[in-house]
Design an enzyme around this catalytic site. Structure first.
Site, PDB file in Angstrom:
ATOM      1  CE1 TYR A  45      -3.249  -2.742  -0.035  1.00  0.00           C
ATOM      2  CE2 TYR A  45      -3.661  -2.410   2.293  1.00  0.00           C
ATOM      3  CZ  TYR A  45      -3.931  -3.075   1.113  1.00  0.00           C
ATOM      4  OH  TYR A  45      -4.869  -4.065   1.088  1.00  0.00           O
ATOM      5  CE  LYS A  90       0.743 -17.030  -2.727  1.00  0.00           C
ATOM      6  NZ  LYS A  90       0.155 -18.350  -3.056  1.00  0.00           N
ATOM      7  CG  ASP A 137      -2.338 -19.907  -1.178  1.00  0.00           C
ATOM      8  OD1 ASP A 137      -1.441 -19.860  -0.307  1.00  0.00           O
ATOM      9  OD2 ASP A 137      -2.233 -20.596  -2.212  1.00  0.00           O
ATOM     10  CG  ASP A 181      -7.098  -4.651   3.876  1.00  0.00           C
ATOM     11  OD1 ASP A 181      -8.080  -4.626   4.628  1.00  0.00           O
ATOM     12  OD2 ASP A 181      -6.949  -3.856   2.929  1.00  0.00           O
ATOM     13  CG  ASP A 189     -12.447  -7.023   6.093  1.00  0.00           C
ATOM     14  OD1 ASP A 189     -12.071  -6.561   7.189  1.00  0.00           O
ATOM     15  OD2 ASP A 189     -12.932  -6.323   5.197  1.00  0.00           O
TER      16      ASP A 189
END
Ligand code: NAD
Length: 369
Positions: free
Chosen positions: A142, A193, A226, A250, A254
């Site tokens: 970001y 990852k 993942d 992020d 959620d």
């Protein structure tokens, strides 16, 4: 008993309504001699803009630096849709996070047994769930440079975001996760990852080094992001603390939030580094929800996320674990007794408003005293 210097920033919309309820809980803790608070209060967001033309004043920032912890309600609303970009309500919150260097975002996902049926997963998978996501908040994709959209040939464009992490950023977030795991069930899952990203390779290496040299009493497991997402919806109770970067955090936070039902139930914390002189860690606690202009001023907001944010402050800033447990037990108690605000209401339960829920929590605290 130590006195905790707390800055209250109720903000806009339902922020002021839910803050009024947390004040009742603080007064009760104070009156019982369980915790002592020196409270300052100020404006943030649209309320601050209306008063001084800024989303947070310099005086309020000075109070934030002087406080042991900050409790924030929520900011924003349609009233300020057309104010200049730098003065929009959210800019007040962003300034607090940036100036106080709050690099660690803590999002617990707690599933109270009485609300297990509100989850999209089966009751047995989520009942009693208690996990904590520790997300790196100030680095990663970001913020990384270059971050551009450029014209190439034939009317095509190329967009670039850059994921950057330096080892110190990974070290400090890893330490927060390991420290928190020590106060919980002693397990950290680090997720990245490393199979396809260099930042993932460094992340895994640095977390392993911090673990090996300082926290070998904590159990560490690595999961690809993942796979972690899949495990969160397959068997979420396997997790205690998950530590991850800004982007994966992020998304995963959620996912974890929705395991537990309503937005009105979810507290959060943003933590900074430990200051050398005072030994204190800067901290801001706030509900995950926003200012909810659709229900603001109607006495309908659920104050549980705000009260849960105070419980987090007691636990993580003030070391008052017993008091935090007690506040969380009172929340579980009122839910078990059937009290529900509109957002979590189901047939046969007792419907209450914001103040009714706050009063019920204080009454429940009183029963256990
Ligand atoms: P929101 O979280 O304010 O509301 C989403 C929905 O959930 C609404 O229907 C609302 O009524 C409901 N809801 C939220 N909290 C609730 C509670 N405690 N009790 C009962 N119902 C609740 O998100 P939004 O509608 O996308 O945003 C509204 C405003 O809040 C915007 O200006 C946005 O920028 C701002 N916002 C601020 C924060 C923050 O202060 N940290 C976070 C998110 C959104």
């Amino acid at each position: 008993m130590a006195t905790h210097k707390l800055l209250l920033l109720p903000g806009d919309g339902i922020g002021t309504e839910v803050m009024a309820e947390v004040k009742k809980v603080m007064s009760w803790l104070d009156a019982q001699g369980i915790a002592s608070f020196a409270i300052e209060e100020d404006l943030v967001g649209g309320a601050a803009y209306d008063s001084c033309g800024l989303p947070i004043s310099e005086e309020a920032m000075a109070k934030a630096f002087a406080a042991d912890a900050i409790l924030l309600g929520a900011v924003g609303g349609p009233k300020w849709a057309n104010v200049p970009y730098e003065a929009r309500p959210e800019a007040g919150l962003l300034r607090l996070r940036k100036d106080l260097q709050l690099f660690a975002n803590l999002r617990p996902a707690l599933c109270y047994p009485a609300l297990a049926d509100a989850s999209s997963l089966k009751r047995e998978l989520v009942e009693g769930l208690d996990l904590l996501i520790v997300r790196e908040l100030t680095g990663g994709v970001y913020f990384g440079e270059p971050k551009t959209i450029t014209d190439i040939s034939d009317g095509q464009k190329r967009a670039v975001d850059t994921q950057v992490y330096e080892s110190y950023e990974i070290e400090r977030i890893a330490r927060v996760a390991f420290e928190l795991a020590r106060t919980r069930r002693g397990k950290v899952v680090s997720t990245e990852k490393h199979n396809v990203m260099k930042t993932g390779v460094l992340w895994k290496q640095v977390v392993s080094e911090v673990h090996g040299s300082e926290y070998s009493d904590v159990t560490l497991e690595h999961q690809l992001a993942d796979s972690c997402g899949m495990q969160l919806v397959r068997a979420p109770k396997q997790f205690d603390v998950i530590v991850t970067d800004n982007l994966f955090g992020d998304i995963l936070s959620d996912v974890a939030a929705m395991l537990t039902g309503s937005l009105g139930m979810l507290p959060s914390a943003s933590l900074g580094g430990v200051e050398e002189i005072s030994g204190k860690r800067r901290a801001l606690y706030e509900p995950v929800h926003g200012a909810a202009p659709d229900i603001a001023g109607k006495g309908l907001a659920n104050p549980i996320a705000m009260v849960g944010s105070l419980a987090m402050a007691l636990r993580y800033s003030f070391g008052q674990i017993e008091a935090a447990d007690r506040v969380e037990a009172a929340i579980a108690g009122v839910l078990a007794a059937g009290y529900r605000t509109g957002d979590i209401y189901s047939e046969g339960m007792t419907r209450v408003g914001t103040a009714g829920m706050g009063d019920a929590i204080v009454a429940e605290l009183g029963k256990a005293a």
